[in-house]
Design an enzyme around this catalytic site. Structure first.
Site: not given
Ligand SMILES: [Zn+2]
Ligand SMILES: *[C@@H]1O[C@H](CO)[C@@H](O)[C@H](O)[C@H]1NC(C)=O
Ligand SMILES: *[C@@H]1O[C@H](CO)[C@@H](O)[C@H](O)[C@H]1NC(C)=O
Ligand SMILES: *[C@@H]1O[C@H](CO)[C@@H](O)[C@H](O)[C@H]1NC(C)=O
Ligand SMILES: *[C@@H]1O[C@H](CO)[C@@H](O)[C@H](O)[C@H]1NC(C)=O
Ligand SMILES: *[C@@H]1O[C@H](CO)[C@@H](O)[C@H](O)[C@H]1NC(C)=O
Ligand SMILES: *[C@@H]1O[C@H](CO)[C@@H](O)[C@H](O)[C@H]1NC(C)=O
Length: 937
Positions: A57, A59, A181, A405
């Site tokens: 994951h 970001d 997420d 996000h």
């Molecule tokens: Zn995230």
């Protein structure tokens, strides 16, 4: 994205949510590739199949900036380097053809791909074509779901998916949406994903009570019916809730960032642990299978920025699969395999079961009784206007990154927020250049055009210094707009004429710049007055007004200290309480409806975490007031009034850090409340969450309504969730919902109801906090800047109207559209000239009110991408919720339409090739309840 049924006559296109690119292009011949569902490993029908999904994951900015994450810079803040992840994963995939990996964030993949040699690119293509490396979701980022506007989400998805299609063709098209997420899930996102052709959607976070309930009912996999308007199954999306958020099961994290024991499988060495690992795994798999419906379960083997050294993961996963499956010889009924979300989804589809139907959304999200993730709806309110900024000259990567996000949500570290702001500012500079070039091409003039980004705080040097100038008004909407323009000036009287030289003098006023505005702009501008006039701009085009200073004109409007009893135009009347200076009533003069209404500002004391029930402080993610009763900032407001032929204003001053202008333009059906809040004082060592509240003494139907990503509206009820019995533990934070463009209540005017005080849901405006909320950011949300070292000031506008329900949407939909895509102003020194084209419209005629021109952008050399959207929800307007027909041949003034091909919403698949899995819902829930009479917005 439609209201009503679709009909497709041959020559005319009925348009809702579809996307077209023209002229017609044939799809490439399907090559003999084995990607997608065909590349999945076979499973065992009589066993429990455990799908291991290796993933990372990544970001697109959070504790580090997007570039720092890509390169692995600043590992002192967080150890994470995406370039190494991709290097390492590709290397490891090549070592064993059984291995699988999914990749999600195209912003990173794009950076990496550009830097690879062509032989490496060929290698990666082979992995993709064989389904060993699979893209899921595939947008530029994994967008936030609470604070984003649907148009920006569609753009960022289109940007990422286009890169994947251009680079990998059909095998690069993700089948599954993956929002593991984001902190709560919006129904409009699900609707968009369905229309983008995804077969299913997986996420990790939902309310803990909701999860407990779904585990008991085996409803963690469900069918989300994501639109009230679209005919099922157009907006149906199969939705799966992952078992562990997006982490591996406990004890099975084999990344270099983890500390779980590796599989030690040499019996001659010490600490042989295969039996232990296998047994622990079987226990976990069997217990997970108890709360899901089929003989397939999924395990996410990865987490934030994992797989930088992918060998660790894969070496242990290879062994895990080997040793667990070896037990089958001894009667074990558990089968483990490398898999991907789409392979898992395919098995759920094959199971041919019925699935529970969900019609509401997954807000708000709480991970514990006092831990509601409703703070980020308002965190960093100063970032949002930048991120919401969207003109028709878009598709900028900065915009796409900002939908992440941890970007628009305000849940990043301060230095990362600064990086997003810088990227957006650069994007905007680039955009201005493009706009200037377009103006030059259309008008035939290369005059310098100036833009003023701070008009909302009366800063614009050209209008302040020039005695004669042109105002170019560009309107991105496909219908004409009337818009009040306010320009900072130093003169007291101006003559304004339209593009034909006709004076618009009865609609021009000069008013003094308010004290609040002077305080916000500081030394960025010095104009003493504002010139206010109404402009009208043609659809998808521009017009020009000329402005000149009149030396001996009338003096500007003066302010009066006395609170007026009321202000009104031909549509609305508002009254004020002369003792308090607060609003006291609102009336619609056309429908003769009137309600008592007061409005004031308050603050909640943010929890510092030192409470008996829980030690959760309020922070960037979490909203947790210390008490359910907010402090009133001031019971009374000092007022000043200005009344002119164009605008009437009551300027209210509540405190050095809270003021508001109550404003009514002559032609407006909505009352404007322009609030200015900040810097929030913290010298009392109390974090503050500022709200405004509208209170009325009239019964409502107990529901309120909020929009989802700026599109469809959902019904809400206090202390209530439609799919489970809520135990409410945070009476304020647990009733917060995101609002992107509108909220309303329905008020019963029936005399049989006994009036009681009704607080409408508070609108949170600004926050300043002194503690971190322990979700990773590690900083309190305590924003300052060079211009505001003592704390940020935020300014925003609320539009308030009182309408009959039957007419409300007809007013509010276009109004919201106009707010999101406001006219853009450019300023030029000098006067109108006969050699310059001062007015232009790209359309032959305005589109009908129901149709919004969402996208019109050059796609390739000889085609454009067009998105037309039906912007009315079904049943909200008698007139405008009906299907509409638009003739594309007669739409544009300068484009000749040679052919049209229809695509899915994200423009990465031809509509006639679009087939999605079909899913059967269990008996659905009944229709949503509808309320009673008057709409207040
Ligand atoms: Zn995230
Ligand atoms: C299967 O069971 C037998 C007898 O208990 C044992 O000797 C053998 O090692 C087992 N096989 C595996 C793969 O565990
Ligand atoms: C799915 O189930 C339905 C009803 O139980 C049945 O009629 C249908 O044949 C099944 N489809 C498949 C592909 O097994
Ligand atoms: C406008 O007037 C203000 C106040 O007198 C002054 O400070 C400012 O310099 C003037 N602006 C210009 C461009 O002359
Ligand atoms: C928490 O509250 C208690 C009781 O009011 C007080 O004694 C203590 O100092 C507080 N702790 C902190 C860290 O503020
Ligand atoms: C908040 O910001 C102010 C201004 O920069 C600073 O003086 C103060 O120490 C900060 N407080 C916290 C808790 O970060
Ligand atoms: C996807 O890319 C291929 C070329 O790789 C192109 O032929 C095809 O038209 C594209 N599909 C869409 C929907 O744009």
């Amino acid at each position: 994205m439609a209201a009503g049924k679709q009909q497709l006559p041959v020559a005319l296109l009925f348009i809702l949510g579809g996307v077209w690119s023209f002229p017609l292009v044939q799809d490439t011949k399907p090559a003999a590739k084995l990607c997608g569902y065909e590349s999945c490993h076979i499973t065992k029908p009589n066993m429990l199949n455990v799908h291991l999904v290796p993933h990372t994951h990544d970001d697109v900015g959070w504790l580090k900036t997007v570039d720092q994450y890509y390169y692995g810079d600043r590992n002192d803040i967080q150890h994470a380097g995406v370039q190494y992840i991709l290097d390492s994963v590709v290397d490891q995939l090549l070592k064993n053809p059984d291995r699988r990996f999914i990749y999600v964030e195209t912003a990173f993949f794009y950076r990496w791909w550009k830097q690879q040699s062509s032989s490496m690119q060929q290698t990666v293509k082979r992995l993709v074509n064989e389904g060993r490396l699979e893209f899921v979701n595939g947008g530029w980022c994994m967008s936030d779901e609470a604070t984003t506007h649907y148009s920006a989400v569609i753009d960022q998805m289109t940007l990422g998916l286009r890169f994947l299609n251009d680079t990998f063709g059909a095998c690069g098209r993700p089948r599954v949406a993956w929002h593991i997420d984001p902190f709560g899930h919006a129904r409009e996102h699900a609707s968009m994903f369905a229309q983008m052709g995804y077969d299913g959607f997986f996420f990790g976070r939902l309310d803990y009570q909701d999860r407990d309930h779904r585990m008991i009912e085996k409803e963690q996999e469900l069918l989300w019916r994501a639109s009230d308007s679209l005919t099922p199954p157009m907006a149906d999306l199969f939705t799966g809730i992952l078992p562990n958020g997006y982490n591996p099961p406990e004890g099975f994290c084999w990344d270099q960032l983890c500390h779980d024991p590796p599989i030690r499988d040499d019996p001659d060495l010490e600490d042989y642990n295969v039996d232990d690992v296998v047994n622990r795994f079987l226990v976990i798999a069997n217990s997970q299978a108890m709360v899901y419906k089929t003989n397939h379960i999924i395990m996410t083997m990865g987490s934030d920025f994992q797989y930088e050294n992918a060998n660790l993961w894969y070496k242990n996963l290879d062994k895990l699969i080997h040793y667990v499956n070896a037990q089958q010889a001894n009667g074990s009924k558990v089968n483990v395999l490398y898999s991907t979300p789409s392979c898992y989804l395919q098995e759920l589809h094959r199971a041919n079961l019925t699935w529970s139907l969900k019609r509401d959304d997954f807000f708000p999200y709480a991970d514990d009784a006092h831990d509601f993730w409703t703070g980020y709806f308002t965190s960093r309110p100063a970032l949002f206007p930048l991120v919401g900024l969207d003109t028709d000259f878009h598709t900028f990567r900065a915009m796409a990154v900002a939908q992440h996000h941890d970007a628009v949500s305000g849940t990043e570290k301060q230095h990362v927020a600064n990086d997003y702001a810088r990227r957006l500012a650069n994007g905007w500079q680039h955009c201005q250049l493009l706009i200037s070039n377009s103006f030059a091409a259309l008008s035939g003039s290369f005059l310098k055009r100036n833009y003023c980004d701070n008009l909302n705080i009366s800063v614009c040097l050209p209008t302040e210094i020039l005695n004669k100038f042109l105002v170019i008004v560009y309107n991105p909407l496909a219908r004409p707009v009337t818009w009040p323009v306010r320009l900072p000036v130093n003169g007291t009287a101006y003559a304004v004429s339209d593009v034909k030289g006709k004076p618009v003098d009865c609609q021009v006023s000069v008013v003094p710049v308010s004290k609040a505005t002077q305080e916000v702009r500081r030394n960025r501008g010095f104009a003493i007055n504002e010139l206010v006039f109404q402009v009208q701009a043609p659809p998808l085009g521009y017009t020009t007004y000329s402005v000149s200073l009149i030396q001996d004109g009338p003096p500007p409007a003066s302010t009066q200290r006395r609170t007026p009893t009321g202000i009104q135009n031909k549509f609305l009347r508002v009254t004020f309480d002369p003792d308090t200076g607060l609003l006291s009533s609102l009336s619609n003069l056309e429908t003769k409806q009137s309600i008592k209404l007061t409005q004031n500002f308050y603050w909640y004391n943010a929890s510092d975490g030192n409470n008996t029930e829980s030690n959760q402080p309020s922070g960037a993610y979490i909203f947790r007031p210390n008490s359910s009763t907010p402090f009133i900032i001031s019971k009374t407001a000092k007022t000043e009034t200005i009344q002119t032929s164009v605008v009437q204003e009551v300027r209210q001053w509540f405190a050095p850090w809270v003021s508001q202008v109550v404003r009514l333009y002559a032609d407006s059906k909505a009352l404007e409340l322009e609030w200015t809040v900040g810097p929030l004082p913290i010298d009392d060592n109390l974090g503050k969450e500022v709200i405004t509240r509208l209170d009325t003494s009239i019964k409502t139907d107990r529901f309120f309504y909020t929009d989802s990503n700026g599109r469809e509206v959902l019904q809400r009820k206090k202390d209530f969730r439609p799919t489970w019995n809520l135990k409410q533990s945070e009476p304020i934070a647990g009733n917060y919902y995101p609002i992107n463009s509108r909220a309303f209540i329905k008020v019963c005017l029936s005399k049989t109801h006994s009036p009681s005080e009704i607080h409408l849901p508070p609108l949170q405006l600004h926050r300043r906090l002194l503690y971190d909320d322990v979700r990773g950011v590690g900083e309190p949300l305590n924003e300052t800047s060079d211009i505001f070292p003592e704390g940020l000031i935020v300014r925003g506008r609320l539009l308030l109207s009182l309408e009959h329900p039957a007419a409300a949407a007809d007013l509010h939909r276009p109004m919201a559209e106009q707010e999101v895509l406001q006219p853009l102003l450019a300023f030029v020194d000098g006067d109108l000239s006969p050699n310059i084209r001062h007015e232009f419209s790209g359309l032959q005629a305005a589109l009908p009110p129901a149709v919004h021109l969402l996208t019109l952008t050059q796609w390739d050399k000889d085609s454009v991408l067009l998105r037309l959207e039906h912007q009315f929800q079904s049943r909200e307007s008698k007139l405008n919720s009906q299907p509409v027909t638009v003739n594309l041949q007669k739409l544009f003034s300068t484009l000749v339409v040679l052919g049209v091909s229809e695509l899915n919403l994200s423009a990465n698949q031809w509509k006639d090739k679009m087939t999605r899995f079909d899913w059967t819902p269990q008996k659905g829930t009944g229709p949503l309840q509808t309320g009673c009479r008057i709409l207040l917005e």
